[in-house]
Scaffold this active site. Sequence first.
Site, PDB file in Angstrom:
ATOM      1  N   LYS A 114     -29.503  15.971  17.826  1.00  0.00           N
ATOM      2  CA  LYS A 114     -30.698  15.050  17.987  1.00  0.00           C
ATOM      3  C   LYS A 114     -31.620  15.029  16.592  1.00  0.00           C
ATOM      4  O   LYS A 114     -31.604  16.065  15.838  1.00  0.00           O
ATOM      5  CB  LYS A 114     -31.633  15.462  18.984  1.00  0.00           C
ATOM      6  CG  LYS A 114     -32.553  14.379  19.585  1.00  0.00           C
ATOM      7  CD  LYS A 114     -31.910  13.449  20.647  1.00  0.00           C
ATOM      8  CE  LYS A 114     -32.562  12.279  21.116  1.00  0.00           C
ATOM      9  NZ  LYS A 114     -31.782  11.735  22.234  1.00  0.00           N
TER      10      LYS A 114
HETATM   11  N1  GLU Z   1     -30.268   8.487  22.432  1.00  0.00           N
HETATM   12  C1  GLU Z   1     -29.380   8.274  23.321  1.00  0.00           C
HETATM   13  C2  GLU Z   1     -29.455   9.454  24.294  1.00  0.00           C
HETATM   14  O1  GLU Z   1     -30.252   9.947  24.460  1.00  0.00           O
HETATM   15  C3  GLU Z   1     -28.077   7.847  22.767  1.00  0.00           C
HETATM   16  C4  GLU Z   1     -27.379   8.784  22.033  1.00  0.00           C
HETATM   17  C5  GLU Z   1     -26.248   8.063  21.445  1.00  0.00           C
HETATM   18  O2  GLU Z   1     -25.755   7.172  21.768  1.00  0.00           O
HETATM   19  O3  GLU Z   1     -25.388   8.992  20.402  1.00  0.00           O
HETATM   20  O4  GLU Z   1     -28.533   9.582  25.060  1.00  0.00           O
END
Ligand code: GLU
Length: 424
Positions: A114
């Site tokens: 993240k």
């Molecule tokens: N930010 C989204 C999540 O928390 C998508 C992450 C992604 O598609 O890599 O799942």
Amino acid sequence: MGYIEPAPIKDKENPFESMMSRFHIAAQHLGLNDEVYNVLKNPTKQVIVSLPVTMDDGSIKVFEGYRVIHSNILGPSKGGVRYDMGVNLDEVKALAAWMTWKCAVVDIPYGGAKGGIKCNPREMSAGEIERLTRAYTNNMIEIFGADRDIPAPDMGTGPREMAWMMDEYSRTQGMTVNAMVTGKPLVLGGSLGRTEATGRGVMVSAMAAMEKLKINPYQATAAIQGFGNVGSWAAILMEERGVSIRAISDVSGAYVNEKGIDIQKAIEHRNNNKGSLEGFDGADRIDGAELLTLDVDVLVPAAMEDVITMQNVKDIRAKLIVEGANGPTSAKADQFINEKGIMVAPDILANAGGVTVSYFEWVQNRLGYKWTAERVNRRSDRIMKEAFNTVYKISKEYDVPMRIAAYIVAIDKVAKTYSFRGGF
Ligand code: GLU
């Protein structure tokens, strides 16, 4: 086992501790050995960068950016980048770990990561956001890569920011690398179905859970907290399947209508009103926090972390909670939810539709091919449904709540893979 118990949890939790306390319970159920426990407990890599950006008035402002790779045991790490004033290292660490568990629950070949930048995009011009995004990407050249670490949208970011990331990264490589980021605009190699994917997965999880609880969607009512990408898509798709959406909300407040809200009308209002529900006349306005305790069958927290806490958990009346957001329930509140017999489709299961279609986007980019929306939806619905059934089966087998069952499925998969790959 000699694990050191995680620190006792306070309400209004540190999100990393909140994640760890569930991890700890699931690890005990699995009889996870200390070595693997310690490997999975600590993120693989944590990067903090300082980003000087020229603002429109000519001044230079320095922003702080993060990228945490929790694990790359299952494959390249995957996870969004968040632009928000609340971004901090502990939050990014928890969100990165949740991505590891999420990818493992839906069985896609990714680890978890993240990123985030502490900023308020609502107060910045498009040019300032672009320069910030490019500065961040440039600083992460050694981290990002189609086979290394693949960013995506999260709170405060969308296709526009992903396009800048792709372009900035591609410049440094001297070629177009569209598989290094997902959630891109369609013309740049984005996937059909990606925009609605998280909300769609929430809907599929809600339908699967209602089936188990023998709730007829055509007689069911729901309240949805958050009317961004996830909440509004979940609302529209649940409404399409017969559920009466009695309440929606965003930062401007909550809006209730006993006869059911016309979601299309609410979306139009939001789109013509700078993204806000403020002034929406298809419902009565109540205090935002009241939405969580309304007398509805299904509650969908789709806004942010830590909204169901010790302050309100005793007043929750829904029979089912489907977590569209990451970490919306504090670990301490879990116990009360379980005692009340409320079923939870937990975040790492219910909101995994987004990363699942991100995976499809990456697959299409690498194939140099485009799938139809029908193929994307059919495959992601199947993955979500299968993941739900697996988690449900484990919850019966171990006699644990759905949340712990989801952690058991995820940790077991990562631990087994680790046992083949090994450490130094
Ligand atoms: N930010 C989204 C999540 O928390 C998508 C992450 C992604 O598609 O890599 O799942």
